[in-house]
Design an enzyme around this catalytic site. Structure first.
Site, PDB file in Angstrom:
ATOM      1  N   CYS A 162      89.558  11.847 -26.037  1.00 18.46           N
ATOM      2  CA  CYS A 162      89.760  12.883 -27.217  1.00 18.46           C
ATOM      3  C   CYS A 162      90.804  14.309 -26.348  1.00 18.46           C
ATOM      4  O   CYS A 162      90.791  14.981 -26.737  1.00 18.46           O
ATOM      5  CB  CYS A 162      88.196  13.403 -26.108  1.00 18.46           C
ATOM      6  SG  CYS A 162      86.664  12.877 -26.637  1.00 18.46           S
ATOM      7  N   HIS A 294      86.907  22.942 -25.404  1.00 18.32           N
ATOM      8  CA  HIS A 294      86.712  21.705 -25.869  1.00 18.32           C
ATOM      9  C   HIS A 294      84.738  21.709 -26.918  1.00 18.32           C
ATOM     10  O   HIS A 294      85.004  21.149 -27.710  1.00 18.32           O
ATOM     11  CB  HIS A 294      86.728  20.559 -24.717  1.00 18.32           C
ATOM     12  CG  HIS A 294      86.340  19.255 -24.960  1.00 18.32           C
ATOM     13  ND1 HIS A 294      87.235  18.392 -25.822  1.00 18.32           N
ATOM     14  CD2 HIS A 294      85.193  18.566 -24.854  1.00 18.32           C
ATOM     15  CE1 HIS A 294      87.074  17.350 -26.214  1.00 18.32           C
ATOM     16  NE2 HIS A 294      86.120  17.063 -25.368  1.00 18.32           N
ATOM     17  N   HIS A 331      83.537  15.454 -34.154  1.00 17.48           N
ATOM     18  CA  HIS A 331      84.591  16.094 -32.816  1.00 17.48           C
ATOM     19  C   HIS A 331      86.033  14.403 -33.543  1.00 17.48           C
ATOM     20  O   HIS A 331      85.262  13.276 -33.952  1.00 17.48           O
ATOM     21  CB  HIS A 331      83.883  14.815 -31.732  1.00 17.48           C
ATOM     22  CG  HIS A 331      84.457  15.219 -30.423  1.00 17.48           C
ATOM     23  ND1 HIS A 331      86.040  14.708 -30.589  1.00 17.48           N
ATOM     24  CD2 HIS A 331      84.533  14.913 -29.559  1.00 17.48           C
ATOM     25  CE1 HIS A 331      86.465  14.792 -29.382  1.00 17.48           C
ATOM     26  NE2 HIS A 331      85.632  14.619 -27.982  1.00 17.48           N
TER      27      HIS A 331
END
Length: 811
Positions: A162, A294, A331
């Site tokens: 990520c 995040h 995400h």
């Protein structure tokens, strides 16, 4: 020092298929998250995801290149095209070798790979269409974009889960700061995929409802998307009259060295990345106006990020908004950092802070988490956070063209090699590999398969893994991670650099791999096909991310400096080596362990055999009878340090890095241009960068594939004809002894050079074993040759047309 600015951007995600749609919906507080059904043999699964709606476009690229449609490639093309149009740059009027492409991704062409794999499992290998394999390798996405837009500079992929595309923006900045590029097209892309859905299901990390970052969430929602930015040298942008939307002030990388999947709950790694970004940007903390977090929605990640935020900003936490856009788009995994970077640039220019949608917690917090509604707020500097599996942390610092800062002066450092290690084909350690080189022993064995036509693979000795890896880690890692950790531990020990709590944050790890944990990925996917989504075990999925190996190495050896994972196909090792040197030049670390590893298993052999890239007779690189590669498993590691750091600790220094270059071609996917023009340009630029008067040893890039070998031969002949290499140059290669260790192959070429420096000996290629092409055979030796060797140039190439060269000097 060079300033790096953003002169264009493009974005695609669940809220829109262009930047206008996305900006309106993000700042209006909309959410694109909805329900998607994932069919499975153990029953259908309902997922709450951020899916791109009505994606009907099919770019002509697929038909023009005679390859099947791939959703990931399509959305990458859409975002990259919008970015270039937004920038108004005329790429055809620029030097193509000073235009690079770099992409962050976790999955890349996984959808194409899964199609091939399902055909193989359900219909038989003979019915599986190899065309799908052209877009399966992780680096295929950057090959597509580079070819589509005719750029011939560096092309590279970072895959740190990520954190990948946040890291790639920093990487692109470094490529311009190095003086080797004027522009970099950088971005991230990942599609929705049953593989990642099954994996996160096994971790119990998915929220069945729309996620609520920093609030009452029970997990993440997966998303898909692509976002690209055009980075440009400030003076170059000004000269062409470009609009400037932001400046990349700096960035920071760090490793948690904590757990394969869970973050350091104290936020230690995250806060170090943020502090580094602020320090290297030369801004004051008071200048930071907003942090794009995040904010995944998992309790552990959100708690860790809050802790990091408090550590960095202390008493001022109530004055700096912190929000997450993952509740709005899901995400997007490897694309998340680029998506958030583009939204941060929008905030910089529209005077609004994007909201954290779905926020419903009544908990009082001193932090302004921008609940549900955008807030008016003029920003001067913004931090954008990306934190990932394996403890990879990245923080980008963005600002206006007018942001006041005092960056550290540019100061190119001398980079040296102080340790080395290896494990795999040719020997378990350096001593055994040196014996292989001195005796020119061949480690290529016969291979039999009832279906495949290749007949040779490289062999490795039995390895006592416990010599290099803690027992508690051995039980949960796969073969490629074992190889990487064994070689890395050897190089760390050989360098005699003792890791302490005082220096652990200044020692980084850069990892290179061509295919990553392919065996693990195929096993998981096979289980999904045969047994269903619910069959994936909690222990399987963490090993499937390509950055699992360096994450485990950092944990085992308590290394907390900058870490990243690069994959540029068979050019991976030298491409990553060059990035490690740039990180040392930037001052982000004092020492970096450069590790590369690649496995050689049945799925890998099957894939390359289906593409007719493996030898079906006798592996004979640089010969007229060459008909393909002989694949091998192996790992190589070297310790890189700044010369000053190495001297201060009285280290043994084996070589210094004098210069490097990276180029690419726009020929065809899955092969290279046989003319060798782009390889010639790469070596020429590396030699110029090194300022070396004479090269004593040239280590080639040949792979035993005809186009690759023709490129190597043609480039070598032209380099000599044009005077860049002397007529009396000695050439060498160890692939006839070891085979091709795919992405790590140039790592073995590097060890070839270090062996020659240490022993003052050129490794020969005996004619009774391998018959070289007569046009260049006189540059090689049949036996090992004693010779004074001060400088060496090592080159590599990747299928898909990426090239990298470095020049080393004996210290």
């Amino acid at each position: 020092m060079k300033r790096i600015v953003v002169t264009g951007y493009g974005i695609v995600n669940a809220l829109g298929k262009n930047k206008v749609e996305v900006e309106k919906n993000i700042f209006d507080g909309k959410s694109g998250v909805g329900t998607k059904i994932f069919p499975s043999v153990d029953g259908d699964y309902r997922g709450t995801v951020g899916e791109i709606k009505d994606l009907t476009e099919i770019d002509p690229f697929f038909e023009e290149n005679k390859i099947p449609y791939d959703r990931c490639a399509q959305i990458a093309i859409m975002a990259a095209k919008e970015c270039l149009e937004h920038s108004k740059i005329q790429t055809e009027s620029e030097d193509p070798y000073r235009q690079g492409v770099a992409i962050g991704t976790s999955l890349g062409g996984m959808l194409s790979g899964q199609t091939f794999h399902r055909q193989w499992l359900l219909d038989g290998l003979e019915h599986a269409k190899e065309d799908y394999l052209y877009l399966y390798p992780l680096h295929s996405m950057v090959d597509v974009i580079s070819k589509k837009f005719h750029m011939k500079g560096v092309k590279n992929v970072i895959s740190t889960a990520c954190a990948a595309s946040g890291n790639i923006v920093g990487y692109g900045s470094d490529m311009i700061k190095s003086g080797k590029h004027d522009i970099m097209l950088v971005g991230g892309v990942d599609p929705l995929c049953v593989f990642s859905f099954a994996g996160f299901t096994s971790l119990k990390a998915l929220d069945p409802e729309p996620c609520k970052p920093y609030s009452a969430s029970n997990g993440i929602n997966l998303g898909e998307g692509a976002a690209f930015l055009l980075l440009e040298d400030y003076e170059h942008a000004k000269k062409r009259g470009a609009a400037i939307y932001a400046e990349i002030l700096g960035y920071g990388l760090s490793a948690d060295a904590y757990h394969p999947t869970a973050p350091d709950l104290g936020g230690g790694g995250a806060s170090r990345a943020m502090e580094t970004a602020i320090k290297l940007s030369g801004i004051q903390k008071e200048t930071v106006s907003y942090v794009n977090g995040h904010g995944t929605g998992t309790t552990a990640n959100d708690k860790a990020e809050r802790s990091a935020f408090k550590t960095v900003f202390g008493d001022n936490i109530s004055e700096i908004p912190l929000s997450s856009i993952k509740g709005a788009i899901g995400h997007c995994l490897g694309a998340a950092g680029a998506e958030e970077c583009v939204v941060s640039i929008m905030a910089l220019n529209n005077g609004l802070i994007p909201p954290t949608v779905n926020f419903e917690s009544d908990m009082e917090s001193p932090i302004n988490l921008v609940p549900n509604t955008a807030q008016k707020h003029d920003c001067d500097a913004i931090l954008s956070n990306s934190f990932a599996f394996g403890g990879n942390n990245c923080c980008l610092a963005l600002g206006r063209e007018t942001t006041i800062r005092n960056p550290q002066p540019s100061n190119t450092k001398n980079i040296v090699i102080t340790g080395m290690g290896c494990c795999g084909v040719g020997g378990e350690n350096i001593e055994s590999l040196w014996n292989t080189f001195s005796s020119r022993s061949v480690h290529i064995s016969h291979f039999k398969h009832k279906t495949l036509k290749c007949i040779q693979i490289g062999s490795i000795p039995d390895v006592n893994w416990k010599k290099y890896i803690p027992g508690k880690i051995i039980r949960r890692i796969d073969e490629v991670t074992k190889l990487a950790m064994a070689a890395g531990k050897q190089a760390l020990d050989h360098s005699k650099l003792v890791v302490t709590k005082n220096n652990t944050e200044r020692i980084g790890v850069i990892y290179a791999t061509g295919t990553g944990p392919l065996g693990t990925i195929v096993n998981i996917d096979q289980s999904i096909v045969k047994n269903g989504i619910g069959s994936i075990s909690l222990s399987d999925f963490p090993n499937s991310v390509i950055n699992a190996a360096p994450g485990n190495f950092c944990i085992a050896n308590m290394l907390k400096g900058p870490t990243s994972t690069l994959s540029a196909g068979s050019a991976s090792y030298l491409t990553a080596f060059n990035y490690a040197a740039e990180l040392l030049n930037s001052g982000m670390a004092d020492a970096i362990l450069m590790v590369g590893a690649d496995e050689c298993n049945e799925p890998m052999i099957i894939g390359y055999d289906k593409l007719h890239l493996l030898s079906r007779t006798k592996f004979s690189p640089v010969s007229k009878t060459a008909d393909g590669m002989a694949l091998s498993p192996g790992a190589v590691a070297v310790m890189l340090e700044t010369e000053e750091h190495a001297i201060n600790r009285n280290a043994n220094i084996y070589a210094s890095v004098k210069g490097y270059a990276m180029t690419s071609d726009n020929y065809r996917l899955g092969t290279v241009s046989p003319t060798g023009d782009e390889l010639y340009e790469c070596v020429k630029r590396a030699l110029s960068d090194s300022k070396s008067e004479k090269i004593d040893l040239y280590i080639n890039a040949a792979m035993g594939i005809q186009n690759c070998d023709h490129a190597d031969i043609n480039a070598l002949k032209k380099l000599i004809a044009d005077g860049f290499l002397e007529e009396d140059i000695d050439c060498s290669m160890v692939s006839p002894l070891l085979g091709i260790v795919y992405g790590t192959n140039s790592g073995y070429g590097l060890l070839n050079a270090l062996y020659s420096f240490i022993h003052q000996e050129v490794i020969g290629v005996p004619s009774d074993v391998y018959s070289l092409d007569e046009e260049i055979s006189h540059y090689y030796n049949e036996t090992n040759k004693k010779k004074e060797i001060k400088t060496a140039c090592i080159s590599t190439m990747a299928l898909g047309g990426a090239y990298s060269s470095i020049v080393l000097e004996k210290y």
